[in-house]
Write an enzyme that holds these catalytic residues in place. Structure first.
Site, PDB file in Angstrom:
ATOM      1  N   CYS A 129       0.829  -1.219   0.000  1.00  0.00           N
ATOM      2  CA  CYS A 129       0.000   0.000   0.000  1.00  0.00           C
ATOM      3  C   CYS A 129       0.858   1.263   0.000  1.00  0.00           C
ATOM      4  O   CYS A 129       0.334   2.360  -0.157  1.00  0.00           O
ATOM      5  CB  CYS A 129      -0.925   0.010   1.209  1.00  0.00           C
ATOM      6  SG  CYS A 129      -2.099  -1.336   1.192  1.00  0.00           S
ATOM      7  N   HIS A 172      -2.130   6.884   4.713  1.00  0.00           N
ATOM      8  CA  HIS A 172      -2.809   5.780   4.038  1.00  0.00           C
ATOM      9  C   HIS A 172      -4.132   5.508   4.762  1.00  0.00           C
ATOM     10  O   HIS A 172      -4.177   5.424   5.987  1.00  0.00           O
ATOM     11  CB  HIS A 172      -1.902   4.557   4.056  1.00  0.00           C
ATOM     12  CG  HIS A 172      -2.557   3.319   3.557  1.00  0.00           C
ATOM     13  ND1 HIS A 172      -3.356   3.297   2.428  1.00  0.00           N
ATOM     14  CD2 HIS A 172      -2.552   2.045   4.038  1.00  0.00           C
ATOM     15  CE1 HIS A 172      -3.804   2.081   2.246  1.00  0.00           C
ATOM     16  NE2 HIS A 172      -3.339   1.300   3.201  1.00  0.00           N
ATOM     17  N   ASN A 223     -10.338   1.136   2.400  1.00  0.00           N
ATOM     18  CA  ASN A 223      -8.901   1.037   2.084  1.00  0.00           C
ATOM     19  C   ASN A 223      -8.737   0.646   0.614  1.00  0.00           C
ATOM     20  O   ASN A 223      -9.080  -0.476   0.234  1.00  0.00           O
ATOM     21  CB  ASN A 223      -8.275  -0.014   3.012  1.00  0.00           C
ATOM     22  CG  ASN A 223      -6.787  -0.211   2.773  1.00  0.00           C
ATOM     23  OD1 ASN A 223      -6.227   0.267   1.787  1.00  0.00           O
ATOM     24  ND2 ASN A 223      -6.147  -0.931   3.673  1.00  0.00           N
TER      25      ASN A 223
END
Ligand code: UT7
Length: 325
Positions: A112, A252, A282
């Site tokens: 990520c 994030h 997410n």
């Protein structure tokens, strides 16, 4: 001179799935998901929609925003963990959809943190004078690798894409500092067991669900906060700036509790933190560029603002980049 952001764009699929929709699929509740993660909805591709469409749409919007024609792009990078095809990835399909006929392209796989890694790498290439206009996309179709019978993961993820167009900037703008890290001891915290060359897909891996994303949630959670704290502090040190100089922090978008803990450790005012995970969940490599684009387009992030973007993810990788917009 380093890379400055001259345009941004993002794309979310139309289909919105609520926590109540997930209650019909697995043993979960809206109350649990909101309390433990902060997520309320996520946007998912329909089964017949190609993942590349998301990166194409986000990249087109970034080029329109920058008012730059596609011919000027001399390098195209797609940060993704689950590409359209394991080989040749996602970048050739998105490049084709954009009409980037001669432009070199590659996929970047760094969990990520892929978008933050991509910013650091693109900045280095621009500083070295190798490229002048780099298009960087974060695109992820997590719904395609999610086990929709596993309540520990299926409530967390969404699909989407975000993009930035980077150009050579002046010394006092664009990327001012970056710091990227890896910790390979934690490689299996987040992984897909089958389908790679170690365990090629066959009928038994399919039966065992080896093609789905597996995650040790608590282990990821524990690592995420200190990692993003370290990366943020080191990127700011590289930029010779302090937390007081920061206008916006874009972490994030994985879990609101992780973001809140990071805010406490860094002692950053919550008003300075950009979040959209309640709406989009997410989206891995797309999470930061989507949040950045939304905040640029609605006028929160203005020219001259100092923005820190920080991420962690599979690998594990982590990093941060400090940018003057
Ligand atoms: O981009 C990086 C990707 N990954 C992440 O960022 C994940 C980071 N980790 C997290 O965000 C959190 O660890 C989770 C949200 C995944 C889980 O939250 P947690 O507070 O660490 O919960 P837990 O895993 O310790 O589970 C607590 C309980 C368990 O039940 P028991 O064993 O105590 O009876 C789970 O089975 O909650 C249960 N549980 C659920 N209950 C309802 C787990 N998922 C769910 C669910 N609905 N969806």
């Amino acid at each position: 001179m380093g890379a400055r952001i001259i345009g941004s764009g993002s794309y979310l699929p139309q289909k919105c799935v609520t926590n109540h929709d997930l209650e019909q699929m697995v043993d979960t509740s809206d109350e649990w998901i909101v309390r433990r993660t902060g997520i309320r909805t996520r946007y998912l591709l329909e089964p017949d929609q190609e993942p590349a469409r998301m990166g194409i749409a986000a990249a087109k919007r970034a080029c329109e925003d920058a008012q730059v024609s596609l011919e000027t792009i001399d390098l195209f990078i797609v940060a993704t963990n689950f590409p359209d095809m394991i080989c040749p990835g996602s970048s050739p399909f998105i490049a084709s959809g954009l009409g980037l006929d001669q432009t070199p392209f590659f996929d970047l796989k760094a969990g990520c943190s892929g978008f933050v890694y991509g910013m650091a790498i693109a900045d280095g290439l621009i500083r070295a004078g190798l490229y002048k206009h780099i298009l960087l996309v974060g695109s992820e179709a997590l719904s395609r690798v999610t086990d929709w019978s596993d309540r520990k993961t299926c409530v967390l993820f969404g699909d989407g894409a975000g993009a930035v167009l980077l150009e050579t900037g002046r010394a006092d703008e664009g990327v001012l500092g970056s710091a990227i890290f890896g910790d390979n001891d934690k490689a299996l915290l987040l992984h897909m067991p089958a389908g790679g060359t170690r365990t090629p897909a066959d009928s038994s891996t399919l039966q065992q669900g080896g093609h789905f994303l597996k995650m040790e949630g608590a282990g990821v959670y524990r690592s995420a906060v200190p990692m993003m704290e370290r990366a943020t502090r080191e990127a700011l040190a590289a930029a010779s700036l302090s937390l007081d100089d920061v206008d916006w922090l874009i972490p994030h978008q994985a879990n609101i509790r992780i973001i809140d803990s990071l805010a406490v450790r860094l002692q950053v005012d919550k008003e300075k933190i950009i979040t959209n995970l309640d709406r989009v969940a997410n989206t891995s490599t797309a999470s930061i560029p989507i949040a950045l684009d939304e905040a640029r387009q609605d006028g929160r992030i203005k020219s001259g603002d100092v923005v820190v973007m920080t991420a962690f993810g599979a690998g594990v990788t982590y990093g941060a980049v400090v940018v003057r917009i």
